[in-house]
Design a protein around this motif. Sequence first.
Motif, PDB file in Angstrom:
ATOM      1  N   GLU A 175       0.856  -1.100  -0.005  1.00  0.00           N
ATOM      2  CA  GLU A 175      -0.059  -0.011   0.068  1.00  0.00           C
ATOM      3  C   GLU A 175       0.717   1.312   0.064  1.00  0.00           C
ATOM      4  N   ALA A 176       1.896   0.989   0.717  1.00  0.00           N
ATOM      5  CA  ALA A 176       2.880   2.453   0.791  1.00  0.00           C
ATOM      6  C   ALA A 176       4.089   2.611  -0.335  1.00  0.00           C
ATOM      7  N   LEU A 177       4.433   1.637  -0.916  1.00  0.00           N
ATOM      8  CA  LEU A 177       5.214   1.514  -1.971  1.00  0.00           C
ATOM      9  C   LEU A 177       4.821   1.549  -3.272  1.00  0.00           C
ATOM     10  N   GLU A 178       5.738   2.221  -4.398  1.00  0.00           N
ATOM     11  CA  GLU A 178       5.484   1.987  -5.553  1.00  0.00           C
ATOM     12  C   GLU A 178       6.249   1.198  -6.343  1.00  0.00           C
ATOM     13  N   ILE A 179       7.369   0.646  -5.702  1.00  0.00           N
ATOM     14  CA  ILE A 179       8.511  -0.215  -6.124  1.00  0.00           C
ATOM     15  C   ILE A 179       8.008  -1.648  -5.707  1.00  0.00           C
ATOM     16  N   PRO A 180       8.507  -2.747  -6.454  1.00  0.00           N
ATOM     17  CA  PRO A 180       8.023  -4.014  -5.932  1.00  0.00           C
ATOM     18  C   PRO A 180       8.320  -4.332  -4.473  1.00  0.00           C
ATOM     19  N   VAL A 181       7.741  -5.243  -4.115  1.00  0.00           N
ATOM     20  CA  VAL A 181       7.766  -5.861  -2.561  1.00  0.00           C
ATOM     21  C   VAL A 181       7.972  -7.337  -2.780  1.00  0.00           C
ATOM     22  N   ILE A 182       9.116  -7.802  -2.487  1.00  0.00           N
ATOM     23  CA  ILE A 182       9.345  -9.380  -2.276  1.00  0.00           C
ATOM     24  C   ILE A 182       9.400 -10.173  -1.073  1.00  0.00           C
ATOM     25  N   ALA A 183       8.594 -11.023  -0.859  1.00  0.00           N
ATOM     26  CA  ALA A 183       8.466 -11.854   0.033  1.00  0.00           C
ATOM     27  C   ALA A 183       9.810 -12.749   0.238  1.00  0.00           C
ATOM     28  N   SER A 184       9.919 -12.878   1.530  1.00  0.00           N
ATOM     29  CA  SER A 184      11.290 -13.790   1.906  1.00  0.00           C
ATOM     30  C   SER A 184      10.584 -14.913   2.974  1.00  0.00           C
ATOM     31  N   ILE A 185      11.052 -16.344   2.609  1.00  0.00           N
ATOM     32  CA  ILE A 185      10.804 -17.266   3.396  1.00  0.00           C
ATOM     33  C   ILE A 185      12.086 -18.106   3.586  1.00  0.00           C
ATOM     34  N   SER A 186      12.305 -18.237   5.170  1.00  0.00           N
ATOM     35  CA  SER A 186      13.499 -18.886   5.277  1.00  0.00           C
ATOM     36  C   SER A 186      13.374 -20.416   5.578  1.00  0.00           C
ATOM     37  N   CYS A 187      13.877 -21.211   5.043  1.00  0.00           N
ATOM     38  CA  CYS A 187      13.311 -22.714   5.487  1.00  0.00           C
ATOM     39  C   CYS A 187      14.423 -23.618   5.260  1.00  0.00           C
ATOM     40  N   ILE A 188      14.022 -24.672   6.063  1.00  0.00           N
ATOM     41  CA  ILE A 188      15.112 -25.857   6.037  1.00  0.00           C
ATOM     42  C   ILE A 188      14.273 -27.134   5.595  1.00  0.00           C
ATOM     43  N   THR A 189      12.963 -27.248   5.482  1.00  0.00           N
ATOM     44  CA  THR A 189      12.235 -28.299   5.137  1.00  0.00           C
ATOM     45  C   THR A 189      11.194 -27.606   4.024  1.00  0.00           C
ATOM     46  N   ASN A 190      10.453 -28.418   3.376  1.00  0.00           N
ATOM     47  CA  ASN A 190       9.589 -28.162   2.405  1.00  0.00           C
ATOM     48  C   ASN A 190       7.745 -28.093   3.146  1.00  0.00           C
ATOM     49  N   LYS A 191       7.839 -28.252   4.431  1.00  0.00           N
ATOM     50  CA  LYS A 191       6.719 -28.210   5.227  1.00  0.00           C
ATOM     51  C   LYS A 191       6.312 -26.833   5.275  1.00  0.00           C
ATOM     52  N   GLU A 192       5.119 -26.547   5.740  1.00  0.00           N
ATOM     53  CA  GLU A 192       4.499 -25.126   5.870  1.00  0.00           C
ATOM     54  C   GLU A 192       4.353 -24.191   4.740  1.00  0.00           C
ATOM     55  N   TRP A 193       4.853 -24.480   3.613  1.00  0.00           N
ATOM     56  CA  TRP A 193       5.297 -23.337   2.713  1.00  0.00           C
ATOM     57  C   TRP A 193       4.097 -23.234   1.599  1.00  0.00           C
ATOM     58  N   GLU A 194       3.259 -24.403   1.516  1.00  0.00           N
ATOM     59  CA  GLU A 194       2.170 -24.227   0.429  1.00  0.00           C
ATOM     60  C   GLU A 194       1.365 -22.972   0.944  1.00  0.00           C
TER      61      GLU A 194
END
Length: 329
Positions: free
Chosen positions: A97-116
């Motif tokens: 809402e506040a920015l005009e530039i792209p916002v990229i999410a970051s997820i830090s993980c060690i397994t493939n659980k949770e992330w879907e």
Amino acid sequence: MTKLSCEYMGLSLKSPFVVASSGLTQSVDKMKEFEANGASAIIVKSLFEEQIRNEVHHITKKEAHNNSYPEAQEYIHEYTRKNTLEKHINIISKAKEALEIPVIASISCITNKEWEEVAKKVEEAGADAIEINAFIIPTDRNQTSEEIEKRYIEILKTVKSATNLPIGMKIGSNFTNIVRMVDQLKAYGATSVTLFNRFYEPDIDIETMNIVSSEIFSNSSELRKSLRWVGIVSGYVEGIDIAASTGIHNGEDVIKQLLAGATVTQMCSTLYIHGAQKLSEIESTLTSWMEKWNFNNINEFRGRLSSNPEMDQQLFERAQFMKYFSDHI
């Protein structure tokens, strides 16, 4: 007129200056400050897999002493997990809402659980892309390097299957064959790769005999490792964007990484040390250098010094090491 614009992860950026995921990017006010000083994209502070698990474990363990009903404990477990996730999603929504530039999410993980579920919610919140910050420390003597590398691929495949957003992988340098690893990530759908992650490193306080954190900020001397591999990977793996990371502290560092073949540069430590205004200084340095060499846009020189068939590939490899030490011993 000198143009700094570029394409990264399918996004149109006004410059190659991306603010890396850190404590600085959990504040929308700070993000706006970075944008005002020339940042072309923001990577929001990572949501850590361990963060979700630890918060859930801490609260459910506490409640277990006060509550003998399994149904209640299960409710508390799920509520805590969702609350942790919603806090992260809320930051992304507010940033969009506040920015005009792209916002990229970051997820830090060690397994493939949770992330879907996380990937779906991040997309719903308006994120323009996702960077997967994968950090797997091999401690099982019975696990092969191939098995560890497959875990990175499985994480990528899981997130990729849950969203239409472009996906990038931020990895460390501890692979037997980095070129092959990046090629595999590209084959399974990664749009970009970030070289390299700056991992937490321990130190030992000999006065207290405790394990403590080592220096958390990078310095320009650490540029060398990523510079080598940006140059090699950009020359050998086509069709994947490369974000250079770690040791980028000034305009000269940015120029070197672009010459080596980086698509964009990610910055963090220098912004902690010098503030958001450092971005304006870096932009001025890059623009002046391009004008000196009569470059109108970044594509005219990006990758000019990457490791490719048109140059001496040994400049990035072992022969230069041998030559240097032969001359100095």
